[in-house]
Design an enzyme around this catalytic site. Sequence first.
Site, PDB file in Angstrom:
ATOM      1  N   HIS A 100     -30.399  32.310  14.097  1.00 55.15           N
ATOM      2  CA  HIS A 100     -28.981  31.960  14.031  1.00 55.15           C
ATOM      3  C   HIS A 100     -28.305  32.751  12.899  1.00 55.15           C
ATOM      4  O   HIS A 100     -28.810  32.790  11.781  1.00 55.15           O
ATOM      5  CB  HIS A 100     -28.856  30.452  13.764  1.00 55.15           C
ATOM      6  CG  HIS A 100     -27.484  29.910  13.952  1.00 55.15           C
ATOM      7  ND1 HIS A 100     -26.820  29.955  15.160  1.00 55.15           N
ATOM      8  CD2 HIS A 100     -26.642  29.274  13.091  1.00 55.15           C
ATOM      9  CE1 HIS A 100     -25.631  29.374  15.039  1.00 55.15           C
ATOM     10  NE2 HIS A 100     -25.503  28.958  13.795  1.00 55.15           N
ATOM     11  N   ASP A 145     -31.363  31.083  18.427  1.00 54.42           N
ATOM     12  CA  ASP A 145     -30.307  30.333  17.732  1.00 54.42           C
ATOM     13  C   ASP A 145     -30.770  28.950  17.288  1.00 54.42           C
ATOM     14  O   ASP A 145     -30.340  28.440  16.253  1.00 54.42           O
ATOM     15  CB  ASP A 145     -29.094  30.162  18.654  1.00 54.42           C
ATOM     16  CG  ASP A 145     -27.970  31.123  18.320  1.00 54.42           C
ATOM     17  OD1 ASP A 145     -27.829  31.475  17.142  1.00 54.42           O
ATOM     18  OD2 ASP A 145     -27.239  31.523  19.243  1.00 54.42           O
ATOM     19  N   GLY A 178     -20.232  27.622   9.490  1.00 52.39           N
ATOM     20  CA  GLY A 178     -20.730  26.800   8.391  1.00 52.39           C
ATOM     21  C   GLY A 178     -20.705  25.326   8.730  1.00 52.39           C
ATOM     22  O   GLY A 178     -20.516  24.472   7.858  1.00 52.39           O
ATOM     23  N   ALA A 179     -20.893  25.001  10.019  1.00 55.28           N
ATOM     24  CA  ALA A 179     -21.004  23.618  10.500  1.00 55.28           C
ATOM     25  C   ALA A 179     -19.742  22.796  10.248  1.00 55.28           C
ATOM     26  O   ALA A 179     -19.802  21.570  10.205  1.00 55.28           O
ATOM     27  CB  ALA A 179     -22.212  22.924   9.867  1.00 55.28           C
ATOM     28  N   SER A 195     -20.918  30.629  15.205  1.00 53.30           N
ATOM     29  CA  SER A 195     -21.328  29.241  14.996  1.00 53.30           C
ATOM     30  C   SER A 195     -20.099  28.324  15.008  1.00 53.30           C
ATOM     31  O   SER A 195     -19.378  28.290  15.990  1.00 53.30           O
ATOM     32  CB  SER A 195     -22.142  29.124  13.701  1.00 53.30           C
ATOM     33  OG  SER A 195     -22.826  27.905  13.641  1.00 53.30           O
ATOM     34  N   ALA A 196     -19.827  27.586  13.923  1.00 50.96           N
ATOM     35  CA  ALA A 196     -18.631  26.742  13.909  1.00 50.96           C
ATOM     36  C   ALA A 196     -17.369  27.584  14.070  1.00 50.96           C
ATOM     37  O   ALA A 196     -16.365  27.113  14.617  1.00 50.96           O
ATOM     38  CB  ALA A 196     -18.558  25.931  12.615  1.00 50.96           C
TER      39      ALA A 196
END
Length: 570
Positions: free
Chosen positions: A451, A336, A121-122, A208-209
Amino acid sequence: MLLVLLFGVCLNSASAAKLGVVQTEGGQVEGRSHRMGLFRSLDVFKGVPFADVPGKWEKPKPHPGWSGILKADKYRDRCLQVTLLQTKTQGSNDCLYLNIFVPQGRKLSTNLPVMVYLFGGAFLLGASNDVAILGDSLYDGKELADRGDIIVVTVNYRVGTMGFLSTGDARLPGNYGLWDQHAGISWVRRNIAAFGGNPDNITIFGQSAGAVSASFQMLSPYSKGLFRRVISQCGVALSPWALQKNPMSLTKKIARKVGCWRSDEDEMLACLKVSDPVGLTMAGKIDVLLILGKGVVMDLLELVPVIDGDFIPDEPSRLFHNAAQFDYMAGVNSMDGHMFAGVDVPSINKKNDNTTVEDVRGLLAGLTKEKGTAAVGSAYSVYSSHWGSAPEPAVVKKTVADIETDFLFLVPTQIALQLHANNARGARTYSYLFNMKTRIPGFPRWVEAEHAEDLQYLFGKPFATPLVYFPRHRDLSGYMIAYWTNFARTGDPSTGESRVPVPWPAFTKHHQPYLTINHKITKSSISYDLRSEYVSYWTKTYSSLPSVRRGEEEEVCSSSSLGVLTEYLP
């Protein structure tokens, strides 16, 4: 009738075992049992505290414990964060909880491998029970735990301003979200045996994160002996969006937004420390409108980990000696970068708009600005070399997505795999490319795996909600669960309790095989040297170009660059 009654009694007496009340270091917890099939069930514990309510910009502290039996039957609040549309905040400061999914057969499970999931979630939003669509949370661990016969744990951690604001020194070191993850993993190691888990066989994995987080956990000196294996899905600590290089400039920017700007830094920090957490959280939101036509999405990811001299003591590329004992699996989705490229170059997703040479050069200029104009020309020549004199519009558009995928995800992951293999001491390394066709409607035909599209398959959604999937999706889900849980069990995705379609060879210092993952995995799914031409360009040609110096304010968003990552490659 007698036969029916006897059959019912037999079924009842031979039903799956249940844990009941479990004693943890903080007190007793009781979850719920879910039937998963004949003689199989799952004990689910939701909202188990692994640390106390954290102080503002402080490391997590041990939970004081509780009396009586804690009913662990509902998810707790996510950590304070902006909503998806960023119009308000949600969540709470009281958020350091985890969820445990324990598979059971006729007898109570013992000594099971454990997989601890870190959400993505960045570093700005997300939760351990995120995105409930058509039923349970996306990260609901029941299918993965049951089909792989492993324990799944999902962990909350602080995000955004409250999780990652930093001054770059001892006054506000940052990385509070990473410390939360570490506290959660440590709690699992100390307590999971009571739930039937093996504390000496823990795998951390994330997307991701969360994948970047798993990578940082692996590289931190604090993780020695804490877990055994790591899986990074679509992100590594070397990703150019994964590290904030100028945290003080960002902190000053946040301070201006909440009325705490002072020329004296200590006074500014004193003001920030008494400011409302909700206002601070809103001050850290991403303003996408600022980037349209002016730069690249990557520049908006600011509240991320920093080199703090403690949890992350040095540049990530210099820390792989700390990862020598961990088995490591890492890979990317084939598209992605597509969703980010669609923001940077909107024409790629518009049927009637062509993507121009200027669009491609503009994207490259945004990604490579630390190297100046020389990088634009050299990168453009590499990526346009297969176009021919009159390229099809779809070819140019796909190239844009490939550029962003390579730069943000694929190349850093290949470097991380190489550094891990170079430093490994008895540990194994595995590489993959997930390229299942997208299920998202409305995208062009050339779009493959977007992604985060891998997660629905790994968490078994085609089995949990079968009406919205086809048999090919269940095939893929079964393959991923088998490979991932075998890896967690043995350190080799091909070896374990689950059958796999083909053996997956290890990535080594001198041979770089990878597995292409989709619903048709055969011997031909094993290939070598993933996108080696482009990996070679970014790691050798691009990294050899001189950097352009800029002022401090311009560097607020600057992150780890591909240009410095190859210092420790042979």
